[in-house]
Design a protein around this motif. Sequence first.
Motif, PDB file in Angstrom:
ATOM      1  N   ALA A 187      82.938  82.980  19.229  1.00  0.00           N
ATOM      2  CA  ALA A 187      83.606  81.714  19.528  1.00  0.00           C
ATOM      3  C   ALA A 187      83.070  80.577  18.666  1.00  0.00           C
ATOM      4  N   GLN A 188      81.785  80.626  18.349  1.00  0.00           N
ATOM      5  CA  GLN A 188      81.187  79.576  17.522  1.00  0.00           C
ATOM      6  C   GLN A 188      81.838  79.533  16.146  1.00  0.00           C
ATOM      7  N   ALA A 189      82.194  80.703  15.609  1.00  0.00           N
ATOM      8  CA  ALA A 189      82.858  80.758  14.308  1.00  0.00           C
ATOM      9  C   ALA A 189      84.260  80.175  14.396  1.00  0.00           C
ATOM     10  N   ARG A 190      84.932  80.449  15.501  1.00  0.00           N
ATOM     11  CA  ARG A 190      86.274  79.869  15.685  1.00  0.00           C
ATOM     12  C   ARG A 190      86.195  78.349  15.770  1.00  0.00           C
ATOM     13  N   ALA A 191      85.155  77.861  16.416  1.00  0.00           N
ATOM     14  CA  ALA A 191      84.975  76.416  16.520  1.00  0.00           C
ATOM     15  C   ALA A 191      84.683  75.815  15.138  1.00  0.00           C
ATOM     16  N   PHE A 192      83.909  76.518  14.335  1.00  0.00           N
ATOM     17  CA  PHE A 192      83.585  76.017  13.000  1.00  0.00           C
ATOM     18  C   PHE A 192      84.835  75.999  12.118  1.00  0.00           C
ATOM     19  N   LEU A 193      85.672  77.014  12.217  1.00  0.00           N
ATOM     20  CA  LEU A 193      86.921  77.031  11.455  1.00  0.00           C
ATOM     21  C   LEU A 193      87.812  75.862  11.881  1.00  0.00           C
TER      22      LEU A 193
END
Length: 256
Positions: free
Chosen positions: A228-234
């Motif tokens: 989820a953290q990667a989705r937030a960064f994107l």
Amino acid sequence: MPLLRCCACVLFALLSVFGVGQARADEPVRVFAAASLTNALEELATQWQAAGHARPVLAFGASSTLAKQVEAGAPADLFASADQKWMDHVAKAGRIAPESRVALLGNTLVLIAPRNRAFKATLREGAALATRFRGKLCTGEPGVVPVGIYAQQALTHVGAWDALQGRIVGTDDVRTALAFVERGECGAGVVYATDARISQKVRVVATFPADSHAPIVYPVALTRDAPAQARAFLAFLRGPAAAKVFLRHGFTRGLP
């Protein structure tokens, strides 16, 4: 006593679950990105960290090299390519989340020279570009590295490819090509406008017409099972704050 032991077990399990979840949320996002994105993404990583997140782990290189690493299972959460071809390559390997793919940015292709050896050039057919400078022309490896692919298309379009082909030095990525021109090891180079603008040692001689090569597009996508953290960064990279940073570094918006 058995009841107490049972309650303790449940409590331990809940703490373990929440502990793991918290640790996962705090893990840095692992980003594999085209070398031309280095300065902009380093700045954005600092902003992301300042907002209370773990600083992303950034790995830069040629899109071709990074794509092959992602395909082979390298631990990346997000892949940013400098062209559609290598993102397609990773997609066909089943390594990205297709719904997350977005054409985030665009760029411009320019002809550069060492600042103290700049020359005049016109990028049109019949302009005899090969006669305008001495020595080699540096760019990414033609047919492999995105900037080299664009360069071959552009030089062919202006009728200079055949005359220059024996003088072209193909490099691993665009920043290496830039460095060769900065040191004067190449009399000219074809790089992205965003790379040329970070150097005080080169001068932009001319800009290739947009129709001389395929559109320069930077597709970005999450890898499969990205947290989820990667989705937030994107989402952050697609947002207005990041857009201001990318535009300031000379990138254009991606495809609509």
